[in-house]
Design a protein around this motif. Structure first.
Motif, mmCIF file in Angstrom:
data_model
loop_
_atom_site.group_PDB
_atom_site.id
_atom_site.type_symbol
_atom_site.label_atom_id
_atom_site.label_comp_id
_atom_site.label_asym_id
_atom_site.label_seq_id
_atom_site.Cartn_x
_atom_site.Cartn_y
_atom_site.Cartn_z
ATOM 1 N N THR A 1 -4.091 3.290 0.833
ATOM 2 C CA THR A 1 -3.734 4.314 1.821
ATOM 3 C C THR A 1 -3.927 3.812 3.246
ATOM 4 O O THR A 1 -3.227 4.255 4.152
ATOM 5 C CB THR A 1 -4.547 5.603 1.608
ATOM 6 N N TYR A 2 -4.863 2.875 3.449
ATOM 7 C CA TYR A 2 -4.983 2.266 4.774
ATOM 8 C C TYR A 2 -3.665 1.587 5.151
ATOM 9 O O TYR A 2 -3.178 1.707 6.276
ATOM 10 C CB TYR A 2 -6.113 1.233 4.802
ATOM 11 N N GLY A 3 -3.096 0.857 4.199
ATOM 12 C CA GLY A 3 -1.810 0.216 4.445
ATOM 13 C C GLY A 3 -0.706 1.226 4.658
ATOM 14 O O GLY A 3 0.168 1.044 5.511
ATOM 15 N N GLY B 1 0.814 -1.213 0.000
ATOM 16 C CA GLY B 1 0.000 0.000 0.000
ATOM 17 C C GLY B 1 0.844 1.258 0.000
ATOM 18 O O GLY B 1 0.498 2.264 -0.640
ATOM 19 N N VAL B 2 1.972 1.211 0.719
ATOM 20 C CA VAL B 2 2.899 2.350 0.734
ATOM 21 C C VAL B 2 3.398 2.644 -0.671
ATOM 22 O O VAL B 2 3.419 3.800 -1.120
ATOM 23 C CB VAL B 2 4.097 2.049 1.665
ATOM 24 N N MET B 3 3.798 1.604 -1.384
ATOM 25 C CA MET B 3 4.368 1.788 -2.720
ATOM 26 C C MET B 3 3.318 2.277 -3.714
ATOM 27 O O MET B 3 3.571 3.208 -4.495
ATOM 28 C CB MET B 3 5.009 0.479 -3.190
ATOM 29 N N ASP B 4 2.139 1.671 -3.685
ATOM 30 C CA ASP B 4 1.079 2.108 -4.604
ATOM 31 C C ASP B 4 0.650 3.540 -4.323
ATOM 32 O O ASP B 4 0.397 4.323 -5.248
ATOM 33 C CB ASP B 4 -0.122 1.172 -4.491
ATOM 34 N N THR B 5 0.568 3.888 -3.034
ATOM 35 C CA THR B 5 0.169 5.250 -2.665
ATOM 36 C C THR B 5 1.210 6.268 -3.104
ATOM 37 O O THR B 5 0.868 7.343 -3.628
ATOM 38 C CB THR B 5 -0.053 5.353 -1.143
ATOM 39 N N LEU C 1 -5.764 7.825 -8.543
ATOM 40 C CA LEU C 1 -6.377 6.546 -8.195
ATOM 41 C C LEU C 1 -6.125 5.509 -9.283
ATOM 42 O O LEU C 1 -5.933 4.319 -8.991
ATOM 43 C CB LEU C 1 -7.875 6.717 -7.963
ATOM 44 N N GLU C 2 -6.123 5.961 -10.528
ATOM 45 C CA GLU C 2 -5.871 5.044 -11.644
ATOM 46 C C GLU C 2 -4.466 4.468 -11.550
ATOM 47 O O GLU C 2 -4.246 3.266 -11.755
ATOM 48 C CB GLU C 2 -6.051 5.787 -12.965
ATOM 49 N N VAL C 3 -3.493 5.317 -11.214
ATOM 50 C CA VAL C 3 -2.110 4.863 -11.079
ATOM 51 C C VAL C 3 -1.966 3.921 -9.887
ATOM 52 O O VAL C 3 -1.238 2.923 -9.950
ATOM 53 C CB VAL C 3 -1.157 6.075 -10.920
ATOM 54 N N MET C 4 -2.677 4.201 -8.815
ATOM 55 C CA MET C 4 -2.578 3.375 -7.607
ATOM 56 C C MET C 4 -3.117 1.963 -7.828
ATOM 57 O O MET C 4 -2.716 1.024 -7.137
ATOM 58 C CB MET C 4 -3.322 4.048 -6.453
ATOM 59 N N LEU D 1 -2.736 12.192 12.441
ATOM 60 C CA LEU D 1 -2.259 13.117 11.416
ATOM 61 C C LEU D 1 -1.888 12.411 10.121
ATOM 62 O O LEU D 1 -2.044 12.980 9.034
ATOM 63 C CB LEU D 1 -1.058 13.910 11.946
ATOM 64 N N THR D 2 -1.401 11.179 10.223
ATOM 65 C CA THR D 2 -1.044 10.440 9.009
ATOM 66 C C THR D 2 -2.277 10.191 8.147
ATOM 67 O O THR D 2 -2.264 10.409 6.927
ATOM 68 C CB THR D 2 -0.377 9.101 9.372
ATOM 69 N N GLY D 3 -3.357 9.745 8.785
ATOM 70 C CA GLY D 3 -4.601 9.541 8.039
ATOM 71 C C GLY D 3 -5.139 10.830 7.451
ATOM 72 O O GLY D 3 -5.647 10.853 6.322
ATOM 73 N N PHE D 4 -5.030 11.916 8.230
ATOM 74 C CA PHE D 4 -5.489 13.214 7.737
ATOM 75 C C PHE D 4 -4.682 13.656 6.530
ATOM 76 O O PHE D 4 -5.238 14.210 5.569
ATOM 77 C CB PHE D 4 -5.384 14.267 8.846
#
Length: 251
Positions: free
Chosen positions: A232-234, A83-87, A100-103, A216-219
């Motif tokens: 992004t959850y990951g 998830g980190v890499m895709d984000t 979102l398409e790239v992710m 703050l990370t989620g925000f």
């Protein structure tokens, strides 16, 4: 009721880890996010045991920390790191409408690779600088990371209703669902004080920094994307863990 809770926890362990557990027919994955902080504490506890065992064998702290982080990735099956890499690849796109398409592209780009390398380095170097209560710090890092995921689920919209993480919204419906995980993490920090009353400042630092970073990370990801996805959850889990460890080196 108890049987249902046990089965839901079992499903959460299967979903969030690569621990080889026996398959049970009819497991419901819809509630796995509810038990995420508890699973995080379990993961951190296993990592702490591994770290303590290697310390007993006399393995130097640098090698030990690198092995712990490697096992950290293995025990989660790389789920959150992916998830980190895709984000990171998505956020690198200048056009917000195409992020979102790239992710969703399974191929890892340069920015995704760089983000993964940076995160692994941060975790490893931070662990090297943490000498005391490493087992408890590992548990706290994994717990706060997954509590941060719950905050992101509860507070922000999910951007892909048919995505892999869409069912998490049904598990974490409101801020009340955040309280059990928060209580567990408060209790964990309280263990430090029970071990030694002089650890009060460090215990408070864990609570303040953990809750602040997780929130703050989620925000931040919401600010960048307008909501969250399974990727992004990951990313929230991994970056909360890494930044939490980095902040603790100060104390």
């Amino acid at each position: 009721m108890v049987k249902k809770l046990v089965l839901n926890l079992f499903a959460s362990i299967i979903f969030y880890t690569s621990i080889p557990l026996p398959y049970i027919n009819g497991l419901d994955l819809q509630r796995v996010a509810y038990f995420a902080p508890l699973v995080g504490l379990m993961i951190g506890g296993i990592l702490g045991l591994c770290d303590g065992g290697m310390n007993y064998l006399g393995i130097p702290v640098l090698t030990r920390s690198a092995l712990v982080v490697s096992f950290w990735i293995a025990i989660t099956g790389g789920l959150h790191l992916d998830g980190v890499m895709d984000t990171a690849d998505g956020l690198a796109v200048g056009n917000p409408e195409k992020r979102l398409e790239v992710m969703t592209d399974s191929a890892t780009g340069a920015f995704g690779a760089m983000a993964a390398i940076a995160l692994i380095l941060l975790k490893t170097t931070a662990l090297i600088d943490i000498a005391d209560h490493r087992w408890l710090v590992l548990m706290a890092a994994c717990g706060w990371g997954r509590w941060g995921q719950q905050v992101a689920i509860a507070c922000y919209p999910y951007l892909k209703p048919t995505g892999k993480g869409a069912f998490h919204k049904a598990a974490i419906r409101s801020s009340k669902d955040l309280l059990p995980g928060l209580l567990l993490l408060f209790i964990l920090s309280g263990l430090l004080i029970l071990l030694d009353s002089q650890n009060l400042w460090f215990a408070l630092s864990m609570i303040v920094s953990g809750s602040a970073i997780a929130t703050l990370t989620g925000f931040w990801f919401h600010h960048k994307l307008g909501g969250h996805t399974g990727d992004t959850y990951g990313a929230v889990v991994e970056w909360t863990e890494a930044l939490f460890l980095c902040v603790l080196t100060i104390f």
